[in-house]
Scaffold this motif. Structure first.
Motif, PDB file in Angstrom:
ATOM      1  N   TYR A   1      29.170  76.506  55.605  1.00 12.50           N
ATOM      2  CA  TYR A   1      28.731  75.244  54.997  1.00 12.50           C
ATOM      3  C   TYR A   1      29.933  74.377  54.622  1.00 12.50           C
ATOM      4  O   TYR A   1      29.967  73.172  54.917  1.00 12.50           O
ATOM      5  CB  TYR A   1      27.891  75.540  53.758  1.00 12.50           C
ATOM      6  N   THR A   2      30.933  74.979  53.980  1.00  7.71           N
ATOM      7  CA  THR A   2      32.105  74.237  53.532  1.00  7.71           C
ATOM      8  C   THR A   2      32.887  73.675  54.714  1.00  7.71           C
ATOM      9  O   THR A   2      33.262  72.494  54.727  1.00  7.71           O
ATOM     10  CB  THR A   2      33.018  75.142  52.685  1.00  7.71           C
ATOM     11  N   VAL A   3      33.143  74.508  55.718  1.00 11.40           N
ATOM     12  CA  VAL A   3      33.889  74.063  56.902  1.00 11.40           C
ATOM     13  C   VAL A   3      33.115  72.967  57.631  1.00 11.40           C
ATOM     14  O   VAL A   3      33.695  71.965  58.071  1.00 11.40           O
ATOM     15  CB  VAL A   3      34.164  75.248  57.853  1.00 11.40           C
ATOM     16  N   GLY A   4      31.805  73.126  57.761  1.00  8.53           N
ATOM     17  CA  GLY A   4      30.986  72.118  58.433  1.00  8.53           C
ATOM     18  C   GLY A   4      31.038  70.781  57.724  1.00  8.53           C
ATOM     19  O   GLY A   4      31.180  69.725  58.369  1.00  8.53           O
ATOM     20  N   LEU A   5      30.946  70.793  56.402  1.00 10.72           N
ATOM     21  CA  LEU A   5      30.968  69.549  55.642  1.00 10.72           C
ATOM     22  C   LEU A   5      32.332  68.875  55.728  1.00 10.72           C
ATOM     23  O   LEU A   5      32.424  67.665  55.974  1.00 10.72           O
ATOM     24  CB  LEU A   5      30.615  69.832  54.177  1.00 10.72           C
TER      25      LEU A   5
ATOM     26  N   LYS B   1      28.770  60.364  50.771  1.00  7.42           N
ATOM     27  CA  LYS B   1      28.574  58.964  50.377  1.00  7.42           C
ATOM     28  C   LYS B   1      29.907  58.244  50.195  1.00  7.42           C
ATOM     29  O   LYS B   1      30.078  57.105  50.618  1.00  7.42           O
ATOM     30  CB  LYS B   1      27.782  58.908  49.075  1.00  7.42           C
ATOM     31  N   THR B   2      30.853  58.920  49.549  1.00  5.47           N
ATOM     32  CA  THR B   2      32.134  58.284  49.210  1.00  5.47           C
ATOM     33  C   THR B   2      33.011  58.073  50.433  1.00  5.47           C
ATOM     34  O   THR B   2      33.662  57.029  50.572  1.00  5.47           O
ATOM     35  CB  THR B   2      32.894  59.132  48.175  1.00  5.47           C
ATOM     36  N   PHE B   3      33.036  59.043  51.345  1.00  2.00           N
ATOM     37  CA  PHE B   3      34.008  59.000  52.433  1.00  2.00           C
ATOM     38  C   PHE B   3      33.402  58.763  53.823  1.00  2.00           C
ATOM     39  O   PHE B   3      34.146  58.436  54.748  1.00  2.00           O
ATOM     40  CB  PHE B   3      34.797  60.315  52.465  1.00  2.00           C
ATOM     41  N   LYS B   4      32.088  58.924  53.978  1.00  2.24           N
ATOM     42  CA  LYS B   4      31.530  58.856  55.334  1.00  2.24           C
ATOM     43  C   LYS B   4      30.469  57.773  55.481  1.00  2.24           C
ATOM     44  O   LYS B   4      30.693  56.764  56.130  1.00  2.24           O
ATOM     45  CB  LYS B   4      30.946  60.224  55.718  1.00  2.24           C
ATOM     46  N   THR B   5      29.307  57.984  54.899  1.00  2.00           N
ATOM     47  CA  THR B   5      28.198  57.067  55.093  1.00  2.00           C
ATOM     48  C   THR B   5      27.186  57.234  53.974  1.00  2.00           C
ATOM     49  O   THR B   5      27.239  58.201  53.206  1.00  2.00           O
ATOM     50  CB  THR B   5      27.509  57.337  56.449  1.00  2.00           C
ATOM     51  N   ASP B   6      26.266  56.289  53.892  1.00  2.00           N
ATOM     52  CA  ASP B   6      25.224  56.375  52.876  1.00  2.00           C
ATOM     53  C   ASP B   6      24.237  57.486  53.202  1.00  2.00           C
ATOM     54  O   ASP B   6      24.016  57.824  54.369  1.00  2.00           O
ATOM     55  CB  ASP B   6      24.478  55.052  52.762  1.00  2.00           C
ATOM     56  N   VAL B   7      23.636  58.042  52.156  1.00  4.95           N
ATOM     57  CA  VAL B   7      22.643  59.108  52.278  1.00  4.95           C
ATOM     58  C   VAL B   7      21.368  58.619  51.601  1.00  4.95           C
ATOM     59  O   VAL B   7      21.433  57.998  50.535  1.00  4.95           O
ATOM     60  CB  VAL B   7      23.136  60.405  51.593  1.00  4.95           C
TER      61      VAL B   7
ATOM     62  N   ILE C   1      33.460  65.061  57.557  1.00  4.73           N
ATOM     63  CA  ILE C   1      34.071  63.909  56.894  1.00  4.73           C
ATOM     64  C   ILE C   1      35.586  63.871  57.078  1.00  4.73           C
ATOM     65  O   ILE C   1      36.249  62.985  56.537  1.00  4.73           O
ATOM     66  CB  ILE C   1      33.751  63.918  55.382  1.00  4.73           C
ATOM     67  N   TYR C   2      36.140  64.790  57.871  1.00  3.60           N
ATOM     68  CA  TYR C   2      37.594  64.961  57.987  1.00  3.60           C
ATOM     69  C   TYR C   2      38.321  63.659  58.324  1.00  3.60           C
ATOM     70  O   TYR C   2      39.296  63.286  57.663  1.00  3.60           O
ATOM     71  CB  TYR C   2      37.903  66.022  59.042  1.00  3.60           C
ATOM     72  N   GLU C   3      37.847  62.944  59.337  1.00  3.15           N
ATOM     73  CA  GLU C   3      38.554  61.753  59.806  1.00  3.15           C
ATOM     74  C   GLU C   3      38.552  60.628  58.777  1.00  3.15           C
ATOM     75  O   GLU C   3      39.382  59.716  58.853  1.00  3.15           O
ATOM     76  CB  GLU C   3      37.933  61.264  61.113  1.00  3.15           C
TER      77      GLU C   3
END
Length: 229
Positions: free
Chosen positions: A127-131, A192-198, A135-137
């Protein structure tokens, strides 16, 4: 007021009422200045709830939990203005410290079966690695603080899981569900902060976060060590 705080059922009603009010403020009003008045009540009530209901036999257990709650309180205050990079970084650091204090509180010296922990750890790690990969980029300078924060969340989840068969079932489930709720809130907040709205992000972040901390605190308050039962 003190009678309500000492009564666990009445306090739950009070706490979730205050949480709903703060969530409504978050959704419908500007963060500045309104949430500086509504948000501190959420953790402030939990601090009072723990202080007046704590029956920890070991003094350091009280200290770890209280230090964690104070850190949550400070981080909540700072993250209201999360568009400020310095305030956001500082709040992430303080949240991480709060989780470390909870790790110390949930730790114990009882023996446990490593084989039981392995599949759970693998699931949480995936779960942690996937998340983080998702948002890595978009993390930029926040990559290292985010990675460290989620590593501590992984530890917190493991320590909560390892309380099984050490404390009574009600306390164990309350703390474990609280950690899961906290991690859900953390995941939504990061996306939400780094990728996109949820969808329903403003409601979900605050609801799962506050509910998670509530269940962790409640679980600690009602905790009974199995060897003492």
């Amino acid at each position: 007021m003190l009678n309500i705080i000492r009564d666990k059922k009445k306090f739950a009603i009070l706490f979730f009422t205050v949480l709903i009010i703060d969530t409504a403020v978050k959704i419908n009003l500007p963060a500045v200045p309104y949430r500086y008045f509504s948000k501190p009540w959420v953790l402030g009530l939990l601090i009072a709830y723990y202080y007046f209901n704590n029956e920890a036999a070991i003094k350091r257990n009280f200290s770890w939990t209280m230090l964690a709650l104070v850190c949550f309180f400070l981080a909540d205050f700072l993250i209201i203005n999360h568009e400020n990079m310095y305030l956001l970084m500082t709040s992430l650091f303080i949240y991480s410290v709060a989780k470390l204090f909870l790790c110390f509180r949930f730790s114990h010296k009882s023996d446990f079966q490593v084989r039981r922990l392995i599949p759970f750890s693998i699931a949480i790690f995936i779960y942690t690695v996937g998340l983080v990969s998702y948002i890595y980029e978009d993390l930029g300078n926040y990559f290292l603080p985010t990675l460290m924060s989620y590593f501590i969340s992984l530890l917190l989840c493991q320590f909560a899981y390892l309380r099984k068969e050490v404390v009574d079932r009600k306390s164990y489930l309350s703390v474990f569900y609280g950690v899961i709720c906290y991690m859900i809130s953390e995941g939504i907040m990061v996306i939400k902060t780094f990728k996109t709205d949820v969808p329903y992000q403003d409601f979900s972040i605050m609801f799962f976060y506050a509910t998670g901390v509530y269940f962790m605190v409640h679980g600690v308050i009602i905790e009974k060590r199995l060897e003492d039962v």
